[in-house]
Design an enzyme around this catalytic site. Structure first.
Site, short mmCIF file in Angstrom:
data_model
loop_
_atom_site.label_atom_id
_atom_site.label_comp_id
_atom_site.label_asym_id
_atom_site.label_seq_id
_atom_site.Cartn_x
_atom_site.Cartn_y
_atom_site.Cartn_z
CD GLU A 100 27.66 88.35 27.45
OE1 GLU A 100 28.64 88.84 28.02
OE2 GLU A 100 27.69 87.23 26.91
CG HIS A 142 30.78 86.43 29.75
ND1 HIS A 142 30.80 87.13 28.57
CD2 HIS A 142 31.95 85.76 29.79
CE1 HIS A 142 31.92 86.90 27.93
NE2 HIS A 142 32.64 86.05 28.65
CB SER A 163 32.31 80.83 22.15
OG SER A 163 31.09 80.99 21.48
NE ARG A 164 33.86 87.43 23.78
CZ ARG A 164 34.61 86.86 24.72
NH1 ARG A 164 34.20 85.76 25.34
NH2 ARG A 164 35.78 87.39 25.07
C1 8YV Z 1 36.84 87.48 30.11
C2 8YV Z 1 36.35 85.85 28.45
O1 8YV Z 1 37.61 87.47 31.19
O2 8YV Z 1 38.68 85.62 28.34
C3 8YV Z 1 37.64 85.79 27.72
O3 8YV Z 1 37.62 85.92 26.50
O4 8YV Z 1 35.32 85.70 27.92
C4 8YV Z 1 36.35 86.09 29.89
O5 8YV Z 1 37.15 85.15 30.47
C5 8YV Z 1 35.79 88.48 30.25
O6 8YV Z 1 35.51 88.96 28.98
C6 8YV Z 1 36.29 89.58 31.17
O7 8YV Z 1 35.49 90.65 31.18
#
Ligand code: 8YV
Length: 320
Positions: A266, A285, A236-237
């Protein structure tokens, strides 16, 4: 006169051509500290902003008096200060759905890699250490027929449940803000409290978006609820997990391992203890990072942008 849009991420020519039909484009392949002042200057006249990851807050919006729409090339929008955008009447959009299958594939990859120790054994083979048969100490644990707990049963969670149910005969538990009857019917998913899910799952998969409510959702107490044999997956994050508590849980053996696509910082710092743990599989990521899906995401974001600038409601308007 065509509206002006800033594209601040490297984009395929098909995306740029599509936007250029109706907008004037100011293009930055990426924003580094050198180019940032130029970007801020351009922002003064911009009507649209397209890219991913840029922190769009009150301070940035002060440089953007004309802005009408911010189009994220991502499903997550924790980079956007929605309150500040709403106050200014600026639309915000994201790219849901098109990445569900790709991110779910990444998650299954993390589950399998961590359970069967694929990266660790790959290194072992490549470094010439496979000299006789395979000792038991290299065995992994099964994935099939195990219990998978999914926290956050949205589009991506459902795509993981589908794979796990049909492909791996796994039992699916889930925790979510609201019931997902579709996942219950199609994949036999059972709704649980967080505590119940953590106590019963062999694999705990965190898929919730990052919001003020989900910061550090999984911390010391949650890791203690998990089985000692549990493998924790986060795609997720980074900030949905108390990373320090996760490091402690792994070091103390409160859980068996982890598969991580995201980190608090990150790129992850090279002295982060997680990087020296053999039972932790790390990725940079990559959730949605395939050629096909990133192109689809960029096109979805471009369509959102153009539609919004044409005075219509963009297909993926974030409603807060
Ligand atoms: C993003 C992601 O594409 O879609 C999201 O929320 O985490 C990834 O798929 C990424 O943040 C691109 O920089």
């Amino acid at each position: 006169m065509k509206p002006k849009v800033i594209v601040y991420k490297k984009a395929d020519t098909r995306i740029l051509d599509y936007i250029a039909d109706s907008c004037e484009i100011i293009y930055f392949e990426e924003l580094d500290s050198e180019i940032y002042p130029v970007f801020l200057e351009e922002l003064k006249n911009a009507h649209g902003l397209l890219g991913s990851g840029l922190k769009v807050d009150k301070e940035l919006l002060n440089h953007a008096p004309q802005l009408k729409i911010v189009s994220n090339i991502s499903v997550g929008y924790d980079n956007l200060d929605m309150a500040a955008l709403t106050k200014r009447g600026i639309m915000a959009t994201n790219t849901p759905d098109v990445l569900n299958d790709t991110v779910a594939d990444t998650i299954m990859g993390l589950i399998l890699s961590a359970a069967r120790r694929i990266p660790e054994l790959d290194q072992w083979v490549k470094s010439g250490q496979w000299k006789s048969g395979l000792e038991e100490k290299w065995f992994g644990v099964d994935v099939h027929h195990k219990v998978l707990g999914i926290i956050g049963m949205g589009g991506i969670g459902s795509a993981v449940a589908k794979r796990a149910h049909f492909g791996f005969d796994m039992e699916i538990l889930y925790h979510n803000r609201s019931r997902n009857e579709d996942a219950e019917e199609k994949y036999g998913a059972t709704y649980c409290t967080m505590e119940e899910l953590l106590k019963k799952s062999d694999f705990v998969c965190l898929m919730t978006p990052l919001t003020p409510e989900t910061v550090n959702l999984i911390g010391k107490k949650e890791f203690e609820f998990m089985k000692e044999s549990a493998i924790f997956i986060n795609a997720s994050r980074g900030r949905t997990v108390d990373e320090e508590a996760m490091i402690q849980a792994l070091q103390k053996g409160h859980i068996h391992g982890a598969g991580l696509d995201v980190f608090v910082q990150e790129p992850v710092s090279k002295d982060n203890p997680l990087l020296s743990m053999k039972n932790v599989v790390t990725l940079p990521h990559i959730g949605s990072a395939t050629y096909e899906t990133r192109l689809k995401m960029a096109m979805t974001a471009a369509e959102n942008l153009v539609t919004g600038l044409q005075g219509e409601i963009p297909p993926n308007l974030i409603r807060k």
